[in-house]
Design an enzyme around this catalytic site. Structure first.
Site, PDB file in Angstrom:
ATOM      1  N   GLU A 119       2.786   8.215  -4.514  1.00 29.14           N
ATOM      2  CA  GLU A 119       2.687   9.312  -3.535  1.00 29.14           C
ATOM      3  C   GLU A 119       3.769   9.161  -2.450  1.00 29.14           C
ATOM      4  OE1 GLU A 119      -0.911   9.225  -1.180  1.00 29.14           O
ATOM      5  OE2 GLU A 119      -0.698  11.322  -0.603  1.00 29.14           O
ATOM      6  N   LYS A 193      -1.298  18.562  -2.780  1.00 26.87           N
ATOM      7  CA  LYS A 193      -2.505  17.752  -2.563  1.00 26.87           C
ATOM      8  C   LYS A 193      -3.621  18.638  -2.022  1.00 26.87           C
ATOM      9  CE  LYS A 193      -3.626  13.411  -0.143  1.00 26.87           C
ATOM     10  NZ  LYS A 193      -2.965  12.225   0.420  1.00 26.87           N
ATOM     11  N   CYS A 230      -3.551  11.369  -4.656  1.00 30.48           N
ATOM     12  CA  CYS A 230      -4.307  10.332  -3.936  1.00 30.48           C
ATOM     13  C   CYS A 230      -5.765  10.648  -3.625  1.00 30.48           C
ATOM     14  CB  CYS A 230      -3.567   9.909  -2.672  1.00 30.48           C
ATOM     15  SG  CYS A 230      -4.265   8.364  -2.035  1.00 30.48           S
TER      16      CYS A 230
HETATM   17  N1  LIG Z   1      -2.927   8.777   0.653  1.00 33.96           N
HETATM   18  C1  LIG Z   1      -4.216   9.020   0.784  1.00 33.96           C
HETATM   19  O1  LIG Z   1      -4.684  10.134   0.600  1.00 33.96           O
HETATM   20  N2  LIG Z   1      -4.972   7.962   1.133  1.00 33.96           N
HETATM   21  C2  LIG Z   1      -6.330   8.104   1.532  1.00 33.96           C
HETATM   22  C3  LIG Z   1      -7.084   6.890   1.281  1.00 33.96           C
HETATM   23  C4  LIG Z   1      -7.651   6.812  -0.083  1.00 33.96           C
HETATM   24  O2  LIG Z   1      -7.904   7.833  -0.690  1.00 33.96           O
HETATM   25  O3  LIG Z   1      -7.868   5.700  -0.561  1.00 33.96           O
END
Ligand SMILES: NC(=O)NCCC(=O)O
Length: 381
Positions: A119, A193, A230
Site C-alpha cells: 500500500e 480504498k 489494507c
Molecule cells: N493502512 C491501513 O489501512 N491500516 C489500518 C490498520 C489495519 O488495518 O491493520
C-alpha cells in the site's frame, strides 16, 4: 511486541517443534502442504545480491477433463523505505523506484505474470502525522504520473501499483488508489480504498475519503483480479463484493503494525479466500519509519515519532484453506506463487458457499437495517 529480531512464526515453529508435531501443527495452521517452486538459481543469486528474501510455492488443483489448468504466477513484494522519511521527496520516490525495479527484475526471472506492491508503496506511511506537507507531495496522477509510467515498463507483467493518487481533473482530490497496469503496458484502470481507518495512529481520513469506485474487477490475460486495500480486509462484505463481481484473485496491499493487527493478519485474508472461493494475497510493509515531528493519537500515549513495527509476513491463501508461509517479519521480500485458478470452481462445487449464500435474504434485511427508523428484530418474552 517483537520487532525485527523475531524473524517469523514459521522459523520459530521449525526451531522448537519436533518433526511429527511440526507436521501436525502446520497441517492445522497452514492447510495442505504446498510444493516449493523450483525457481531459477540466478533469481536466488540476484535476490541475495540485492539483499531480499525470495520464496516460491505452488498451489495445485485436480485435473479436469473439459478444462485445461489455468496457471498464473503472482508476485507479492514487501519492503522497507530505503531512505529516511525526512529525505527530499523526489529522492525518496526515486530510491523506491530503484528498489522495486531490482525486485521486479527477479520476479521476471521467476515467470511472474501479475505483481503487486505494498500500500502507498512510493512513500513512507506518513498518515499518522496528520501533517499535509511534505506528504501530499507524494500524490500523483493514476493515469500518467511518474510511478504509473515507471510501472508501464513491466516485463510483460500485470502490475498492481497502490499509490497516493491526486485526481487533478476532479478538484485535485487525493485518494488511496491502486492502479492496474496491463501486461500490454496500458493502464487497465484503478480502484480506491473503500474503508478508511480511524484507529490508533492510522489517521488516514485527514488525507482522503472513502473510495467512490465500488468494487471493480479487472479482466487480465491471466485471470480476473481485484484489489482490497489494507483496512478493507476487516470488512467481509468488501471481499464479498469483489468476489460477486467475479474476482479470482484479490490482492490486499497493506500497511499495518504488530501491536495493532498481527494476530488478525493470518486470519482475515485467509478467511476471505475460503469464504469467497478465491485466492487472496496479503502484503505488508517492513520496518519502523521515523518522522521528523512528534504526533499523538488521542489515546493517552506520549507523543512519539514512529508508528511502531510493520511486520511484513506477506502470504497467499487459497480457497481450499491452504496458504503459503509468510515472508519474513524483518526483510524485504518477493513471494512467488503458482496458482491454478481452476481450484476456485472446484472448491465452490464442494462447499457451495455461493449457492448457499442466501444473498437475497441479506440484501432485503440489510436494506431495512440501514433505514433510520429500523428497529432490530429482538424477540423478548
Ligand atoms: N493502512 C491501513 O489501512 N491500516 C489500518 C490498520 C489495519 O488495518 O491493520
Amino acid at each position: 511486541m517483537a520487532g525485527a529480531e523475531w524473524k517469523s512464526l514459521e522459523e520459530c515453529l521449525e526451531k522448537h517443534l519436533p518433526l511429527p508435531d511440526l507436521q501436525e501443527v502446520k497441517r492445522v495452521l497452514y492447510g495442505k502442504e504446498l510444493r516449493k517452486l523450483d525457481l531459477p538459481r540466478e533469481a536466488f543469486e540476484a535476490a541475495s545480491r540485492e539483499d531480499f528474501e525470495l520464496q516460491g510455492y505452488a498451489f495445485e488443483a485436480a485435473e479436469e477433463q473439459l478444462r485445461r489448468p489455468r496457471i498464473v504466477h503472482v508476485g507479492l513484494v514487501q519492503n522497507r523505505i530505503p531512505l529516511p522519511a525526512n529525505a527530499p521527496v523526489a529522492e525518496q520516490v526515486s530510491a523506491l523506484h530503484r528498489r522495486i525495479k531490482a525486485i521486479v527484475e527477479v520476479a521476471a526471472m521467476c515467470g511472474v505474470n501479475i505483481i503487486c506492491f505494498q500500500e502507498a508503496w512510493t512513500m513512507p506511511f506518513a498518515f499518522c502525522t496528520r501533517e499535509k506537507l511534505p506528504w501530499t507531495e507524494f500524490a500523483e496522477s493514476a493515469e500518467d504520473g511518474p510511478t504509473t509510467r515507471f510501472c508501464q515498463k513491466n516485463h510483460d507483467m500485470v502490475v498492481v501499483s497502490p499509490i497516493l493518487e491526486r485526481d487533478s481533473e476532479h478538484g485535485d482530490v487525493l485518494w488511496n488508489t491502486a492502479v492496474v497496469i496491463s501486461n500490454s503496458g496500458a493502464v487497465l484502470g484503478k480502484t480506491r480504498k473503500n474503508h478508511i481507518p480511524r484507529v490508533g495512529d492510522f489517521n488516514e481520513s485527514t488525507y482522503y475519503m472513502e473510495g467512490n469506485l465500488g468494487h471493480p474487477v479487472f479482466q487480465t490475460q491471466f485471470g480476473r483480479i481485484a484489489v482490497n486495500i489494507c483496512y478493507g480486509r476487516h470488512h467481509p462484505l468488501n471481499w464479498l463484493m469483489y468476489s460477486i463481481n467475479g474476482a479470482e484473485i484479490i490482492f490486499n496491499p497493506s500497511a499495518t503494525i504488530g501491536a495493532l493487527s498481527e494476530s488478525l493478519w493470518p486470519i482475515e485474508a485467509r478467511n476471505a479466500a475460503i469464504a469467497n472461493h478465491c485466492f487472496t494475497c496479503a502484503i505488508n510493509r517492513v520496518g519502523t519509519e521515523h518522522f521528523p515531528n512528534e504526533f499523538t493519537s488521542g489515546d493517552g500515549k506520549k507523543a512519539h515519532q514512529d508508528f511502531g513495527y510493520f511486520y511484513g509476513s506477506s502470504y497467499v491463501a487459497a480457497p481450499d484453506s491452504s496458504r503459503t508461509p509468510g515472508l519474513s517479519r524483518s526483510r524485504d521480500g518477493l513471494l512467488v506463487a503458482k496458482l491454478d485458478l481452476n481450484l476456485c470452481q472446484q472448491v465452490n462445487d464442494v462447499w457451495n458457499f455461493k449457492m448457499t449464500g442466501r444473498y437475497e435474504m441479506y440484501a432485503r434485511e440489510l436494506a431495512e437495517a440501514v433505514k433510520s427508523n429500523y428497529s432490530p428484530t429482538i424477540v423478548k418474552e
